[in-house]
Scaffold this motif. Structure first.
Motif, mmCIF file in Angstrom:
data_model
loop_
_atom_site.group_PDB
_atom_site.id
_atom_site.type_symbol
_atom_site.label_atom_id
_atom_site.label_comp_id
_atom_site.label_asym_id
_atom_site.label_seq_id
_atom_site.Cartn_x
_atom_site.Cartn_y
_atom_site.Cartn_z
ATOM 1 N N ARG A 282 0.589 -1.169 -0.340
ATOM 2 C CA ARG A 282 -0.342 0.076 -0.007
ATOM 3 C C ARG A 282 1.458 1.230 0.169
ATOM 4 N NH1 ARG A 282 -4.541 -0.548 4.288
ATOM 5 N NH2 ARG A 282 -5.142 1.109 3.419
ATOM 6 N N THR A 283 2.389 0.804 0.259
ATOM 7 C CA THR A 283 2.996 2.241 0.060
ATOM 8 C C THR A 283 4.410 2.065 -0.367
ATOM 9 O OG1 THR A 283 2.316 2.830 1.814
ATOM 10 C CG2 THR A 283 4.155 3.265 1.729
ATOM 11 N N LEU A 284 4.604 2.973 -1.394
ATOM 12 C CA LEU A 284 5.866 2.801 -1.536
ATOM 13 C C LEU A 284 6.605 4.188 -1.347
ATOM 14 C CD1 LEU A 284 4.999 2.436 -5.802
ATOM 15 C CD2 LEU A 284 6.459 1.070 -4.070
ATOM 16 N N PRO A 285 8.366 4.108 -0.751
ATOM 17 C CA PRO A 285 9.279 5.017 -0.240
ATOM 18 C C PRO A 285 9.350 5.405 -2.320
ATOM 19 C CG PRO A 285 9.586 3.154 0.256
ATOM 20 C CD PRO A 285 8.395 2.917 -0.543
ATOM 21 N N VAL A 286 9.405 7.453 -2.840
ATOM 22 C CA VAL A 286 9.638 7.626 -3.728
ATOM 23 C C VAL A 286 10.919 8.499 -3.119
ATOM 24 C CG1 VAL A 286 9.268 9.818 -4.981
ATOM 25 C CG2 VAL A 286 7.470 8.463 -4.161
ATOM 26 N N LEU A 287 12.107 8.141 -4.060
ATOM 27 C CA LEU A 287 13.644 8.709 -4.045
ATOM 28 C C LEU A 287 13.627 9.906 -4.728
ATOM 29 C CD1 LEU A 287 15.382 4.784 -3.495
ATOM 30 C CD2 LEU A 287 14.254 6.529 -1.930
ATOM 31 N N HIS A 288 14.697 10.460 -4.668
ATOM 32 C CA HIS A 288 15.374 11.847 -5.560
ATOM 33 C C HIS A 288 16.721 10.924 -5.848
ATOM 34 C CE1 HIS A 288 13.935 14.784 -3.882
ATOM 35 N NE2 HIS A 288 13.852 14.742 -2.505
ATOM 36 N N GLU A 289 16.482 11.360 -7.290
ATOM 37 C CA GLU A 289 18.541 11.166 -8.141
ATOM 38 C C GLU A 289 18.913 10.511 -7.564
ATOM 39 O OE1 GLU A 289 19.082 13.436 -11.179
ATOM 40 O OE2 GLU A 289 17.596 13.212 -12.230
ATOM 41 N N ASP A 290 19.398 11.181 -5.702
ATOM 42 C CA ASP A 290 20.382 11.188 -4.765
ATOM 43 C C ASP A 290 20.331 9.590 -4.511
ATOM 44 O OD1 ASP A 290 19.127 12.058 -3.399
ATOM 45 O OD2 ASP A 290 20.909 13.529 -2.878
ATOM 46 N N GLY A 291 19.285 9.009 -4.575
ATOM 47 C CA GLY A 291 18.683 7.876 -3.252
ATOM 48 C C GLY A 291 18.216 8.140 -2.144
ATOM 49 N N ARG A 292 18.252 9.820 -1.624
ATOM 50 C CA ARG A 292 17.600 9.537 -0.612
ATOM 51 C C ARG A 292 16.227 10.351 -1.087
ATOM 52 N NH1 ARG A 292 17.596 15.156 0.437
ATOM 53 N NH2 ARG A 292 18.472 15.266 -1.589
ATOM 54 N N LEU A 293 14.844 9.600 0.209
ATOM 55 C CA LEU A 293 13.686 9.586 0.509
ATOM 56 C C LEU A 293 13.476 10.793 0.135
ATOM 57 C CD1 LEU A 293 11.820 8.181 1.227
ATOM 58 C CD2 LEU A 293 11.532 8.955 3.538
ATOM 59 N N ALA A 294 12.439 10.893 -0.865
ATOM 60 C CA ALA A 294 11.231 12.428 -1.527
ATOM 61 C C ALA A 294 10.328 12.174 -0.437
ATOM 62 C CB ALA A 294 11.323 12.697 -2.696
ATOM 63 N N GLY A 295 9.761 11.115 -0.165
ATOM 64 C CA GLY A 295 8.240 10.982 0.605
ATOM 65 C C GLY A 295 7.457 10.147 0.409
ATOM 66 N N THR A 296 6.677 9.266 0.240
ATOM 67 C CA THR A 296 5.993 8.332 -0.292
ATOM 68 C C THR A 296 4.306 8.606 -1.485
ATOM 69 O OG1 THR A 296 4.096 8.351 1.505
ATOM 70 C CG2 THR A 296 6.507 7.150 2.287
ATOM 71 N N ALA A 310 2.307 14.483 -12.474
ATOM 72 C CA ALA A 310 3.213 13.752 -11.859
ATOM 73 C C ALA A 310 2.375 12.891 -10.985
ATOM 74 C CB ALA A 310 4.257 15.463 -11.248
ATOM 75 N N LEU A 311 3.694 12.022 -10.027
ATOM 76 C CA LEU A 311 3.289 11.209 -9.035
ATOM 77 C C LEU A 311 3.412 12.528 -7.683
ATOM 78 C CD1 LEU A 311 3.816 8.083 -8.694
ATOM 79 C CD2 LEU A 311 6.389 8.819 -7.658
ATOM 80 N N PRO A 312 1.983 11.798 -7.796
ATOM 81 C CA PRO A 312 1.377 12.894 -5.769
ATOM 82 C C PRO A 312 2.002 11.931 -4.725
ATOM 83 C CG PRO A 312 -0.410 10.654 -6.675
ATOM 84 C CD PRO A 312 1.200 11.231 -7.688
ATOM 85 N N VAL A 313 3.012 13.278 -4.194
ATOM 86 C CA VAL A 313 3.999 12.796 -3.504
ATOM 87 C C VAL A 313 3.976 12.877 -2.193
ATOM 88 C CG1 VAL A 313 6.581 12.050 -2.613
ATOM 89 C CG2 VAL A 313 6.060 12.011 -4.505
ATOM 90 N N THR A 314 3.475 12.281 -0.746
ATOM 91 C CA THR A 314 3.340 13.016 0.329
ATOM 92 C C THR A 314 4.251 13.262 0.957
ATOM 93 O OG1 THR A 314 2.331 10.419 1.165
ATOM 94 C CG2 THR A 314 0.935 12.508 -0.024
ATOM 95 N N PRO A 315 4.290 13.531 2.473
ATOM 96 C CA PRO A 315 4.958 13.282 3.603
ATOM 97 C C PRO A 315 5.393 11.691 3.927
ATOM 98 C CG PRO A 315 4.705 15.410 3.451
ATOM 99 C CD PRO A 315 4.044 14.747 2.431
ATOM 100 N N ALA A 316 6.672 10.925 4.154
ATOM 101 C CA ALA A 316 6.517 9.949 4.554
ATOM 102 C C ALA A 316 7.063 10.253 6.165
ATOM 103 C CB ALA A 316 8.018 9.377 3.999
ATOM 104 N N ALA A 317 6.051 9.438 6.739
ATOM 105 C CA ALA A 317 6.271 8.975 7.940
ATOM 106 C C ALA A 317 8.187 8.326 8.073
ATOM 107 C CB ALA A 317 5.396 8.170 9.276
#
Length: 382
Positions: A282-296, A310-317
């Motif tokens: 149900r949840t996918l972590p979304v990554l920046h190009e450098d591999g850091r977490l952008a959200g979910t 665009a991908l609807p990215v939300t802040p990650a817990a």
């Protein structure tokens, strides 16, 4: 071999512990917080007096600042979360009490009777108007024994300087607390069901409830300087801390799934949906190009997306691998987050803990305590 402390040393330690300098009387009242409160009072009272001097300085009949404002500043800057220190309490409590004092002074000729009636009726008036504020008693008393300048001002005294002083002090307090990173006016964290149903939030369905708190307060037979909602939130946090102490041996690194399915921030919504459905999560972590977490991103966000975008990215817990796994309970039972992403110090994903992962861990812990065994499947964001 260490030598046990003597009886005299033990008594000395207990004495110093009990009477040590700056030992806080109130919960959370650290020395740092008190210094911030001192600074706030300095600025608040100073600016209030300065503004009133600039506006009313030419009128010798009126004091620049009413004495009860000093007590109001103590509450406003030292205990800003108190229900007695909120804006309406400061402005309404002082003003209404001053009006009561002026009314009593005009109707009652005996000074001893007038001072008692002024304070007692001020408490009643503040209670009825939900503006209870301890300095209000001083405002009522000042209206009775304030001397000729207050007597000449009459009912104007309740507004100038009392109400004006209170309004300026509250305005300075709001600005000061925001600049110092504190919430003011204080808003108790009321539990909200994210699914908009009549049921209480998931975390509130077990254990004590609001009726239990009311019954306990009634048996305690004391008036507490804390709102009911704040007390509820505090007790819930106590429950969590006790659980973390009892079950805190497991860190997030011991529970998390390490083979994490992720998606790049440049992916399309269709690609993200395909990954979610393929892996039944149900949840996918979304990554920046450098591999850091952008959200979910999850199925809920994708379903709310209108058209192609665009991908609807939300802040990650998020949490760190060394955090106690049991500490994730509030976030995984708030009805919103289905998984907590575990990140390293550089913000890179090292694991993920879903609701099922944590439920499985708690079930195994209970099974060990009872001498049995429970098997649950775990999965990312399930």
């Amino acid at each position: 071999m260490t030598t046990p402390p003597s009886t005299d040393d033990g008594q000395k330690t207990r004495f110093l512990t009990r009477f040590r300098l700056f030992n806080p009387i109130l919960a959370g009242a650290t020395f740092k917080e008190r210094l911030i409160g001192c600074l706030g009072a300095l600025i608040g009272i100073g600016l209030t007096g300065l503004v009133c001097a600039l506006v009313f300085g030419d009128d010798p009949r009126l004091p620049l600042i009413a004495a009860p404002m000093g007590a109001s500043a103590v509450l406003l800057f030292a205990v800003p979360a108190s229900p007695l220190a909120q804006p309406w309490s400061i402005v309404g409590g002082n003003t209404i009490s001053a009006l009561v004092g002026i009314l009593v002074s005009s109707l009652v000729g005996d000074p001893m009777l007038a001072i008692g009636l002024a304070v007692s009726l001020a408490i009643l008036a503040m209670s009825l108007t939900r503006s209870l504020h301890p300095p209000g008693g001083a405002a009522a008393l000042t209206a009775v024994i304030g001397g000729s300048s207050v007597a000449e001002a009459g009912y104007l005294f309740a507004f100038v300087p009392v109400a004006v002083n209170a309004l300026i002090l509250v305005a300075v307090g709001i600005l000061f607390h925001r600049l110092s990173g504190r919430q003011y006016p204080h808003r108790p964290a009321a539990p909200v069901n994210p699914h908009r149903t009549a049921d209480p939030p998931p975390a509130m369905r077990a254990g004590f409830n609001a009726e239990d708190i009311d019954a306990a307060i009634e048996r305690f037979n004391e008036t507490l300087d804390i709102s009911r909602d704040d007390l509820h939130a505090l007790l819930r946090e106590v429950e969590l801390q006790a659980l973390a102490r009892q079950k805190g041996e497991l860190a997030c690194a011991d529970v998390m799934s390490r083979d994490v399915v992720t998606v790049p921030a440049s992916a399309t919504p269709a690609q993200a949906q395909s990954l979610l459905l393929r892996h039944d999560i149900r949840t996918l972590p979304v990554l920046h190009e450098d591999g850091r977490l952008a959200g979910t991103v999850g199925l809920r966000e994708l379903a709310a997306l209108e058209g192609v975008g665009a991908l609807p990215v939300t802040p990650a817990a998020t949490a760190s691998p060394s955090d106690p796994a049991i500490g994730l309970l509030p976030r995984l039972t708030d009805g919103v987050a289905h998984a907590v992403v575990i990140v390293d110090e550089g913000g890179r994903v090292v694991g993920i803990i879903s609701q099922t992962d944590l439920l499985s861990t708690l079930a195994r812990s209970l099974a060990r305590a009872r001498g049995g065994s429970v098997m649950l499947g775990a999965g990312q964001g399930i």
